[in-house]
Design a protein around this motif. Structure first.
Motif, PDB file in Angstrom:
ATOM      1  N   TYR A  60     102.910  71.056  79.291  1.00 23.05           N
ATOM      2  CA  TYR A  60     104.273  70.527  79.371  1.00 23.05           C
ATOM      3  C   TYR A  60     104.393  69.576  80.549  1.00 23.05           C
ATOM      4  CZ  TYR A  60     105.959  74.280  76.282  1.00 23.05           C
ATOM      5  OH  TYR A  60     106.168  75.122  75.247  1.00 23.05           O
ATOM      6  N   GLU A  61     103.791  69.935  81.638  1.00 21.07           N
ATOM      7  CA  GLU A  61     103.972  69.188  82.865  1.00 21.07           C
ATOM      8  C   GLU A  61     103.085  67.958  82.957  1.00 21.07           C
ATOM      9  OE1 GLU A  61     103.989  71.568  86.344  1.00 21.07           O
ATOM     10  OE2 GLU A  61     105.674  72.769  85.628  1.00 21.07           O
ATOM     11  N   ILE A  85     103.858  56.018  85.482  1.00 17.84           N
ATOM     12  CA  ILE A  85     104.351  57.018  86.432  1.00 17.84           C
ATOM     13  C   ILE A  85     105.022  56.345  87.626  1.00 17.84           C
ATOM     14  CG2 ILE A  85     103.603  58.774  88.078  1.00 17.84           C
ATOM     15  CD1 ILE A  85     101.384  59.483  85.995  1.00 17.84           C
ATOM     16  N   VAL A  88     108.471  54.839  86.879  1.00 16.90           N
ATOM     17  CA  VAL A  88     109.529  55.849  86.882  1.00 16.90           C
ATOM     18  C   VAL A  88     109.789  56.325  88.306  1.00 16.90           C
ATOM     19  CG1 VAL A  88     110.198  58.142  86.094  1.00 16.90           C
ATOM     20  CG2 VAL A  88     109.024  56.591  84.533  1.00 16.90           C
ATOM     21  N   GLU A  90     109.377  54.757  91.038  1.00 17.71           N
ATOM     22  CA  GLU A  90     110.064  53.728  91.805  1.00 17.71           C
ATOM     23  C   GLU A  90     111.587  53.885  91.654  1.00 17.71           C
ATOM     24  OE1 GLU A  90     109.254  49.772  90.444  1.00 17.71           O
ATOM     25  OE2 GLU A  90     110.105  48.823  92.214  1.00 17.71           O
ATOM     26  N   ALA A  91     112.003  54.041  90.410  1.00 11.34           N
ATOM     27  CA  ALA A  91     113.445  54.177  90.158  1.00 11.34           C
ATOM     28  C   ALA A  91     113.990  55.469  90.776  1.00 11.34           C
ATOM     29  CB  ALA A  91     113.708  54.148  88.655  1.00 11.34           C
ATOM     30  N   LEU A  92     113.237  56.551  90.612  1.00 20.00           N
ATOM     31  CA  LEU A  92     113.742  57.847  91.071  1.00 20.00           C
ATOM     32  C   LEU A  92     113.712  57.982  92.589  1.00 20.00           C
ATOM     33  CD1 LEU A  92     112.364  60.332  88.391  1.00 20.00           C
ATOM     34  CD2 LEU A  92     114.585  59.190  88.534  1.00 20.00           C
ATOM     35  N   LEU A  95     116.623  56.223  93.873  1.00 17.04           N
ATOM     36  CA  LEU A  95     117.804  57.062  93.695  1.00 17.04           C
ATOM     37  C   LEU A  95     117.875  58.137  94.774  1.00 17.04           C
ATOM     38  CD1 LEU A  95     120.246  58.165  92.175  1.00 17.04           C
ATOM     39  CD2 LEU A  95     118.668  59.376  90.650  1.00 17.04           C
ATOM     40  N   ASN A 148     119.783  66.701  94.439  1.00 16.54           N
ATOM     41  CA  ASN A 148     119.905  66.638  92.982  1.00 16.54           C
ATOM     42  C   ASN A 148     118.692  67.368  92.395  1.00 16.54           C
ATOM     43  OD1 ASN A 148     119.420  65.715  90.259  1.00 16.54           O
ATOM     44  ND2 ASN A 148     120.981  64.156  90.599  1.00 16.54           N
ATOM     45  N   THR A 149     118.932  68.539  91.824  1.00 16.42           N
ATOM     46  CA  THR A 149     117.815  69.397  91.423  1.00 16.42           C
ATOM     47  C   THR A 149     116.954  68.759  90.332  1.00 16.42           C
ATOM     48  OG1 THR A 149     119.201  70.556  89.832  1.00 16.42           O
ATOM     49  CG2 THR A 149     119.039  71.503  92.033  1.00 16.42           C
ATOM     50  N   ARG A 150     117.588  68.064  89.396  1.00 18.90           N
ATOM     51  CA  ARG A 150     116.795  67.453  88.307  1.00 18.90           C
ATOM     52  C   ARG A 150     115.916  66.358  88.871  1.00 18.90           C
ATOM     53  NH1 ARG A 150     119.966  69.953  83.771  1.00 18.90           N
ATOM     54  NH2 ARG A 150     121.595  70.859  85.070  1.00 18.90           N
ATOM     55  N   LEU A 151     116.480  65.591  89.769  1.00 20.86           N
ATOM     56  CA  LEU A 151     115.716  64.534  90.410  1.00 20.86           C
ATOM     57  C   LEU A 151     114.522  65.123  91.156  1.00 20.86           C
ATOM     58  CD1 LEU A 151     115.361  61.617  91.379  1.00 20.86           C
ATOM     59  CD2 LEU A 151     116.984  62.114  93.214  1.00 20.86           C
ATOM     60  N   GLN A 154     111.787  66.275  88.768  1.00 14.53           N
ATOM     61  CA  GLN A 154     111.050  65.170  88.185  1.00 14.53           C
ATOM     62  C   GLN A 154     110.101  64.536  89.175  1.00 14.53           C
ATOM     63  OE1 GLN A 154     110.397  64.036  85.209  1.00 14.53           O
ATOM     64  NE2 GLN A 154     111.408  65.973  84.780  1.00 14.53           N
ATOM     65  N   LEU A 157     107.102  66.660  89.656  1.00 18.28           N
ATOM     66  CA  LEU A 157     106.204  66.531  88.512  1.00 18.28           C
ATOM     67  C   LEU A 157     105.368  65.267  88.619  1.00 18.28           C
ATOM     68  CD1 LEU A 157     107.232  68.924  86.765  1.00 18.28           C
ATOM     69  CD2 LEU A 157     107.447  67.294  84.899  1.00 18.28           C
ATOM     70  N   GLN A 161     101.183  64.645  89.041  1.00 19.99           N
ATOM     71  CA  GLN A 161     100.375  63.806  88.157  1.00 19.99           C
ATOM     72  C   GLN A 161      99.656  62.737  88.962  1.00 19.99           C
ATOM     73  OE1 GLN A 161     102.684  62.365  84.843  1.00 19.99           O
ATOM     74  NE2 GLN A 161     103.533  64.388  84.410  1.00 19.99           N
TER      75      GLN A 161
END
Lengths: 220, 220
Positions: A60-61, A85, A88, A90-92, A95, A148-151, A154, A157, A161
């Motif tokens: 999954y990860e 990777i 993504v 870079e954007a996160l 943020l 922000n827990t979701r951030l 991610q 993760l 990788q």
DNA sequence: CTACGAGAGATTGCATGCAATTTCAAGCCC
DNA sequence: GGGCTTGAAATTGCATGCAATCTCTCGTAG
């Protein structure tokens, strides 16, 4: 939160997952290695159920991928994936800096400056290992401050990788001073309290890594 | 009422996952519902193994969360979580537009304009259901055009979490014309080929939703 | 010497057994 | 009548059985 400390109270599947993950990240299990259930079960000293669950989670990860009729195989993060990777990330990461800039206290800024000082010292001394560790901690601290827990999930993760890919490609010791400079720029931006500036600083840091990556790809 | 969904030749666990996910997204299983393994197994007509695996996947994807000694519970995405989700989505949707702007062909632009025309017509007619569907397809198409698999995966995950929350909170039919306007702005930006403009258009679209959300939160 | 086929071994995916633990509720004592 | 105790049902997590299928090797035929 989930460091190597409390390995005891969790279930077997959880520990199997952490152990397997560590083995993969330490390159003990190289990319391309097949993760068959019986094999992993024996390796970790558990039965097939927790082994299967651990493998599923790893997959999954993105640390492994499924090949039909072959089971899970430790992922070989190639250059193209690494570009994805980093795009993504870079954007996160941008943020994260933006959010952090809004919630940080002066004490938090001081904390980052402490880290930065240690980091600069390590780089000055040419200590690659410490550089790597403090670089990780710097980014970890920022995403923690973003709140922000979701951030956070991610970014962690993606971090894993990338770490897996680090072995396949090369680690770039040449970029160490550059990293410190950019980190300092990030802290300055965070301290200013300007979200736009903070985001730009975070983004350009990762963007530079992405460009380095692309450049290295064109060469090799 | 067992399994009338698309039955691919995948394994039982896969189908169980898809069925369970659909049930949750359709609100057939409301937030707060406990997903016990025997219960889910019976509901889906499979044994406990695939049921357990399906629940694990649902949990991993954020559609349910684990409560210690209680098993998985269908997630109740509250306002705070929704803010987190939209913050991340804002960054990622901006990235999707930026990447798409670089790879799109004029034909791709035409395709989006087609979607846009249908969308505008549906909104004109006050067709909420079609609006919702075309809104989804618009964003799905853009992330497809972006050509970054990790980005796509993440956006789809966020999309599902938002969809789950949609039932808890309210759907805002008032924003329909606004959505069309902003989508048009996005297509215009994409057509211009300017990555910065495209990203800004994508971001501001989601950013507006986020602000609406925060405003509604303050009211309710 | 090469191409091919058959069989042995291994693996996956699913079903199910089982013990420890927890939840829930009914009944009892105060 | 209300709070507390006890017990039964249920649930989780792990172990294991089992059939279908696939892989891979080794022997054989051409």
């Amino acid at each position: 939160m989930t460091t190597e400390t409390s390995n005891q109270e969790r279930g077997l599947a959880e520990r199997a997952y952490l152990t397997l993950r560590a083995a993969i990240l330490e390159h003990e299990l190289a990319p391309g290695t097949r993760l068959s259930v019986p094999n992993v079960a024996e390796r970790l000293g558990v039965s097939r159920s927790p082994a299967r669950e651990a493998i599923a989670r790893i997959t999954y990860e993105g640390l492994a991928h499924f090949e039909p009729n072959k089971g899970a195989v430790v992922a070989d993060v190639d250059a193209a994936s690494l570009v994805e990777i980093y795009e993504v990330r870079e954007a996160l990461e941008g943020l994260a800096c933006r959010l952090a800039s809004r919630r940080m206290s002066p004490q938090d800024v001081d904390g980052l400056r402490d880290l930065l000082a240690q980091h600069a010292a390590a780089v000055e001394a040419g200590d690659v290992e410490t550089h790597y560790k403090l670089d990780m901690r710097f980014h970890a601290r920022i995403r923690e401050l973003a709140g922000n827990t979701r951030l956070t999930t991610q970014l962690e993760l993606l971090q894993r990788q990338i770490r897996l890919a680090m072995y396949t490609t090369h680690r770039s010791p040449g970029g160490m001073p550059q990293a410190v400079t950019e980190h300092r720029r990030i802290v300055d931006a965070l301290e200013s309290g300007d979200p736009v500036l903070a985001e730009a600083a975070g983004r350009s840091h990762i963007g530079r890594l992405l460009r380095d990556l692309s450049a290295a790809e064109r060469v090799g």
